[in-house]
Design a protein around this motif. Structure first.
Motif, PDB file in Angstrom:
ATOM      1  N   GLY B 267       0.814  -1.214   0.000  1.00  0.00           N
ATOM      2  CA  GLY B 267       0.000   0.000   0.000  1.00  0.00           C
ATOM      3  C   GLY B 267       0.848   1.265   0.000  1.00  0.00           C
ATOM      4  O   GLY B 267       0.453   2.296  -0.537  1.00  0.00           O
ATOM      5  N   LYS B 269       3.862   1.357  -1.441  1.00  0.00           N
ATOM      6  CA  LYS B 269       4.448   1.435  -2.786  1.00  0.00           C
ATOM      7  C   LYS B 269       3.433   1.945  -3.798  1.00  0.00           C
ATOM      8  O   LYS B 269       3.780   2.671  -4.721  1.00  0.00           O
ATOM      9  CB  LYS B 269       4.939   0.060  -3.222  1.00  0.00           C
ATOM     10  N   SER B 270       2.173   1.526  -3.637  1.00  0.00           N
ATOM     11  CA  SER B 270       1.167   1.941  -4.614  1.00  0.00           C
ATOM     12  C   SER B 270       0.670   3.351  -4.330  1.00  0.00           C
ATOM     13  O   SER B 270      -0.091   3.903  -5.109  1.00  0.00           O
ATOM     14  CB  SER B 270      -0.010   0.970  -4.599  1.00  0.00           C
ATOM     15  N   GLY B 271       1.065   3.912  -3.192  1.00  0.00           N
ATOM     16  CA  GLY B 271       0.654   5.275  -2.878  1.00  0.00           C
ATOM     17  C   GLY B 271      -0.686   5.356  -2.158  1.00  0.00           C
ATOM     18  O   GLY B 271      -1.224   6.442  -1.971  1.00  0.00           O
ATOM     19  N   GLU B 272      -1.242   4.211  -1.756  1.00  0.00           N
ATOM     20  CA  GLU B 272      -2.534   4.281  -1.072  1.00  0.00           C
ATOM     21  C   GLU B 272      -2.417   4.809   0.346  1.00  0.00           C
ATOM     22  O   GLU B 272      -3.361   5.389   0.859  1.00  0.00           O
ATOM     23  CB  GLU B 272      -3.167   2.891  -1.047  1.00  0.00           C
ATOM     24  N   TYR B 273      -1.284   4.557   0.988  1.00  0.00           N
ATOM     25  CA  TYR B 273      -1.081   5.097   2.325  1.00  0.00           C
ATOM     26  C   TYR B 273       0.078   6.085   2.280  1.00  0.00           C
ATOM     27  O   TYR B 273       0.971   5.963   1.441  1.00  0.00           O
ATOM     28  CB  TYR B 273      -0.743   3.967   3.312  1.00  0.00           C
TER      29      TYR B 273
END
Lengths: 314, 538
Positions: B267, B269-273
């Motif tokens: 999360g 890495k994907s920019g969700e957090y």
């Protein structure tokens, strides 16, 4: 049929009673203390005792059981020690993601499993069959969390087309809900489709060699009709059992998958209740799962009769 | 926070629950200063604070309660310290600085502490904070929080002579009281008196504080949402540690419980957090290699302790405890438990951090493996081969790995070891029974400055049960003194006794780290990193 259903439902009562007794003592005899957990690792014994008193945990076990059991008989399963809400409400709040995830997973399971099984059976001993068998072996061998993590890294991190974790409630956005459950549903559906494919293949092979199939072909029924309308309908009964079972297992909580994808469902509720020693919730969820199993079994019996008119309720 | 850290940090646990360093005090600096070497140059770009946006935090799990005073669990402090405020907060040096009090005035031979309260503070329900609320909260803290309980015996009376003054009368000197009151963990948070009267000593379920963020919504296992409290009145001092000006730059903070550590990292890495807690050291390389992320270390953070049961069984005998100590070589234990050298150190015997660091006392016995010496001591103690029962858990990976290596070392010295693996909840229960075990391990943090006297091993009631009148005397001096120099000397005496009595084994110091998106600015790397003063850059 009504009599059959009533009889089945009545037979559930002793099962539930037994489970209630078991559930209560099993969780209370496990070491660990909700008060200690709630107060954190630095709590002093006096402090823990004080909170145990406030939470009514110092009452002797038989009396606690009596209170809980009489309450449960009247539909009162108590209150979660941590969330301070009634247990049925706690379960109900977690049902939406778990139920939706189960529906999606079972749909994927049936879609992949039945198609692969039928294709393998109709092309027996060809490379297509071999491929289908290899594929199902793969499904049986891969753990769901591993597949889940790989899906997360591929679709969530690399492609960024799906959220890596969490759940958007249906009330907020149904598209969001489906998007957040797509990866876990695929992971679960793919894995349980393996068994469905194997069952479908075996059952189809048996049915395809029967006389009525030959008759149907002799009558000039198109091959597609022979397979999908005549053969599959006769071969589907064992598959329904498998699908029904996986429905019950999934609804009872997908502990690992919900943890990996951080989905606030029944599985996560169970694992936290166990780790925190939230006794009323553990007991409530056990009863809920058993009840689900029983009802799904009754439901499957009814589906058998609908699919196969030869079956009569006795 | 001692030991409570475990739940948060090493979690990986379920990937569940909750580091020494030469750079004294370094852990208290804000992210940019502290991690300058790790910062991609681009991240240094927008250093002008901007308001707005949502800070999304990946937390290890759900808090058991949102009542900050009622629990010492790390996740509770982390999630709720922006809602509540106490009288003081600790600055970067571990000193108490004003928050709701405007200062601490000692009189009457240091037996009266007067706390003038700020007059412009509103609770999140709109009511003004008064001394009546403060007194009720103070009283509850004395009953509920471990630090409060340890202060309670010295507190004679708490009174509110006027609407904005609190007076604490003591029966014995307790120079550390303002520092106790500054602890973020199990905080002496001021809540409205009406709420405290409603819930008594049970955890409150109305979360009304005076902090820069207010409680908005909590969906267990889904998210906890805090929003900016627009009528917040910050103190004027510059920000330092937990203290000083608190500014709510982001509009809201959403905290997601993400129990699986791989998912937390994914999360990020994907920019969700935007910010993640408790990512174990083995994920460090991945985090560092991701260009959108940066890392902030917390040094020093905690020390790894093998605590010996001195109340029952074999370790009531000092010689047995000394044999245990001589049997151990700390390096392989730390390597197994914490991995890369960046995450741990065995450089110092100190059991105190910040102002209390003492690298000398105990250095003569700290990490001096001597197998023949250990064997000789076992012989002198007439060790009969009774198995040493060691309680460990796989909930915290480092504990199990460390115990496993130590087991083989102890066996080489002649101990028989029965390593019993159980879940953390069971371990916490069993370690309270002096007749069932000999050793357990845990993490000790922030001793003794952050905050003082939370070092469980010095408390004779805490599992391990160290009782020694000299230690009690040193602790009295430590707690009673208003002067830092006196406290420092007293703590060194405690450290000397710690090694003399072979109370427990300090294996080494270990560090914690936090991962954040490059756009996260103003981060403070402390034990419980606050959400205020963080803004989202470009």
């Amino acid at each position: 049929m009504a009599r059959f259903i009533v009889r089945r439902l009545v037979s559930v009562v002793p099962v539930l009673l037994l489970v209630a007794v078991f559930a209560f003592f099993l969780v209370h005899l496990t070491p660990g203390d909700p008060a200690a957990y709630m107060l954190g690792p630095l709590a002093t014994p006096a402090q823990i005792d004080q909170l145990r008193e406030a939470l009514n945990l110092n009452v002797p076990l038989p009396i606690q059981f009596e209170r809980w059991f009489l309450g449960a008989l009247q539909g009162n399963l108590g209150e979660s020690l941590f969330m301070s809400i009634p247990v049925p409400l706690a379960i109900w709040q977690r049902t939406e993601p778990t139920f939706l995830l189960t529906l999606m997973a079972v749909a994927i399971e049936v879609l992949i499993g039945v198609s692969a099984g039928v294709v393998a059976a109709t092309r027996r001993n060809t490379w297509v069959d071999q491929l289908a068998i290899a594929f199902t072996s793969l499904g049986l061998s891969i753990p769901s969390f591993w597949l889940g993590l790989n899906l997360i890294f591929f679709f969530g991190v690399n492609l960024r087309v799906l959220p890596v974790a969490g759940y958007v409630p249906l009330g907020v956005s149904w598209i969001g809900a489906i998007r957040s459950l797509l990866m876990p549903a695929c992971a679960l559906g793919f894995i349980s489709s393996a068994l469905v494919a194997r069952m479908t293949r075996a059952s189809m092979l048996e049915v395809l060699s029967q006389d009525f199939v030959r008759t149907a072909r002799a009558k000039g029924v198109a091959e597609r009709g022979v397979i999908w309308r005549h053969a599959l309908r006769n071969a589907i009964l064992p598959v329904i059992t498998v699908v029904g079972n996986s429905f019950a297992i999934l609804l009872g909580g997908l502990v690992v998958t919900e943890q990996v994808f951080a989905i606030p469902g029944v599985g996560l509720l169970v694992i936290h209740a166990v780790l925190h020693r939230d006794y009323p919730v553990i007991q409530g969820v056990l009863l809920y799962i058993v009840t689900l199993y029983v009802f799904i079994n009754v439901g499957m019996d009814i589906v058998y009769a609908l699919v196969d008119p030869r079956i009569k309720f006795g | 926070m001692v030991d409570s850290k475990v739940p948060r940090r090493r979690l990986l646990r379920t990937g569940l629950f909750l580091g020494a360093g030469a750079a004294l005090g370094g852990g208290w600096m804000t992210g940019p200063e502290k991690t300058a070497g790790l910062l991609p140059t681009a991240a240094a770009a927008s250093m002008t604070p901007v308001k707005g946006g949502t800070l999304k935090v990946a937390q290890v799990g759900d808090p058991p309660t949102l009542d900050i005073m009622a629990s010492t669990a790390d996740v509770v402090t982390n999630d709720t310290q922006a809602i509540f405020e106490g009288f003081f907060a600790l600055d970067a040096n571990g000193n108490a600085q004003p928050v709701l009090a405007t200062g601490a005035q000692w009189s009457n031979g240091n037996l009266t502490l007067t706390l003038p309260l700020r007059t412009n503070v509103l609770f999140h329900n709109g009511a003004q904070m008064t001394a009546a609320d403060a007194a009720a909260s103070f009283q509850r803290w004395l009953r509920l929080a471990p630090l409060g309980q340890s202060a309670a015996s010295a507190v004679k009376e708490v009174s509110a002579p006027d609407s904005h003054t609190l007076v604490v009368q003591l029966s014995r000197p307790l120079g550390l009281l303002p520092v106790y009151l500054a602890s973020a963990n199990a905080m002496a948070a001021v809540m409205p008196r009406s709420i405290l009267e409603k819930y008594g000593d049970k955890p409150v379920q109305e979360y009304i504080g005076t902090g820069p963020y207010m409680f908005k919504e909590w969906k267990p296992d889904a998210y906890l949402r805090l929003v900016r409290w627009d009528k917040y009145a910050p103190v004027r001092q510059a920000a330092s540690g937990y203290a000083g000006q608190r500014i709510a730059y982001v509009d809201q903070v959403t905290i997601f419980p993400v129990p699986d550590v791989n998912t937390r990292l994914a999360g990020m890495k994907s920019g969700e957090y935007d910010l993640a807690f408790s990512v174990p050291p083995d994920q460090y390389a991945q985090a560092k290699a991701t260009p959108t992320l940066r890392v902030a270390f917390l040094k020093p953070s905690e020390w790894f302790i093998f605590n010996l049961n001195k109340k029952g069984r074999m370790f009531t005998d000092l010689k047995m405890r000394q044999a245990f100590r001589k049997a151990l070589d700390h390096r392989p234990i730390m390597e197994a438990a914490f991995g890369p050298q960046e995450f741990w150190s065995i450089a110092s015997p100190t059991i105190g951090y910040l102002a209390y660091q003492d690298d000398k006392t105990g250095a003569d016995v700290f990490n001096h493996q001597d197998i023949p010496g250990a064997k000789e001591l076992l012989k002198q103690a007439n060790y009969n081969g009774q198995p040493l029962v060691w309680l460990t858990t796989k909930n915290y990976d480092y504990m199990y790995k460390g115990a496993l290596v130590a087991k083989s070392q102890l066996e080489a010295a002649g101990f028989k070891v029965d390593l019993q693996v159980m879940d953390w909840a069971t371990l916490v229960q069993r370690r309270g029974q002096p007749d069932v075990y000999d050793v357990f391990q845990t993490g000790m943090g922030g001793a003794p400055a952050i905050p003082p006297a939370m070092d469980a091993f010095v408390v004779d009631k805490w599992p391990g049960w160290w009782s020694n009148p000299k230690k009690d005397e040193a602790m009295q001096k430590f707690e009673g003194s208003v002067s830092l120099a006196d406290r420092k000397a007293a703590w060194s005496e405690v450290q000397r006794l710690f090694y003399e009595d072979a109370v427990a084994i300090k294996v080494g110091d270990f560090y914690d780290y936090f991962i954040m998106q490059n756009k996260v600015q103003g981060f403070t790397a402390v034990d419980f990193p606050p959400y205020w003063n963080i803004w989202l850059g470009s």
